[in-house]
Design an enzyme around this catalytic site. Structure first.
Site, PDB file in Angstrom:
ATOM      1  N   CYS A   6      -7.045 -71.302  17.036  1.00  0.00           N
ATOM      2  CA  CYS A   6      -5.698 -71.765  17.338  1.00  0.00           C
ATOM      3  C   CYS A   6      -5.396 -71.642  18.818  1.00  0.00           C
ATOM      4  CB  CYS A   6      -4.683 -71.002  16.509  1.00  0.00           C
ATOM      5  SG  CYS A   6      -4.795 -71.492  14.791  1.00  0.00           S
ATOM      6  N   ASP A   8      -7.138 -72.558  20.969  1.00  0.00           N
ATOM      7  CA  ASP A   8      -7.595 -73.798  21.575  1.00  0.00           C
ATOM      8  C   ASP A   8      -6.646 -74.945  21.274  1.00  0.00           C
ATOM      9  OD1 ASP A   8      -9.855 -72.493  22.481  1.00  0.00           O
ATOM     10  OD2 ASP A   8     -10.980 -72.955  20.664  1.00  0.00           O
ATOM     11  N   CYS A  31      -0.765 -80.345  14.281  1.00  0.00           N
ATOM     12  CA  CYS A  31      -0.013 -81.382  13.577  1.00  0.00           C
ATOM     13  C   CYS A  31       1.412 -81.505  14.145  1.00  0.00           C
ATOM     14  CB  CYS A  31       0.056 -81.024  12.093  1.00  0.00           C
ATOM     15  SG  CYS A  31       1.096 -79.590  11.791  1.00  0.00           S
ATOM     16  N   CYS A  75       2.237 -73.339  10.625  1.00  0.00           N
ATOM     17  CA  CYS A  75       2.267 -73.999  11.939  1.00  0.00           C
ATOM     18  C   CYS A  75       3.238 -73.249  12.856  1.00  0.00           C
ATOM     19  CB  CYS A  75       2.680 -75.453  11.806  1.00  0.00           C
ATOM     20  SG  CYS A  75       1.751 -76.343  10.536  1.00  0.00           S
TER      21      CYS A  75
END
Ligand code: FES
Length: 114
Positions: A6, A8, A31, A75
């Site tokens: 993550c 990245d 996303c 997220c």
């Protein structure tokens, strides 16, 4: 992008002046919910003292977005973790002692494989 961490796919850049977050920028390759979470997280910490920014939770981010679907809540966790990683970097660079327990390990996104 397979198994990218993550770190990245979501990066937060802080400009800190006198212990206050003067500016925040983000870069997100996740996303749409991850992009919305990053954007909201930056708004929530801008102008705040570093110590206060450290208390930001993914729940606060999701609430500020008027909620996220359950399968997209992680997220917002990525956003919280990205903020905390940036703050940890700041503490490290400044040589400020901090409690490592405040900084969670950053996980992969199981939802989208990022
Ligand atoms: Fe949102 Fe992976 S970052 S599903």
């Amino acid at each position: 992008m397979g198994n990218a961490k993550c770190g990245d796919i979501m990066k937060i850049y802080l400009k800190i002046s006198d212990g206050v977050i003067a500016d925040v920028k983000f870069e997100t390759f996740g996303c749409g919910s991850a992009i919305a979470s990053s954007s909201m997280a930056t708004e929530l910490i801008k102008g705040k003292p570093v110590e206060e920014a450290l208390t930001l939770t993914n729940r606060a981010v999701a609430e500020a977005l008027d909620g996220l679907p359950a399968h997209k809540l992680h997220c917002s966790v990525l956003a919280e973790e990205a903020i905390k990683a940036a703050l940890k970097d700041y503490y490290d660079r400044q040589g400020i002692a901090c409690d490592p327990a405040q900084f969670p390990d950053r996980a992969h996104c199981e939802g989208c494989g990022q």
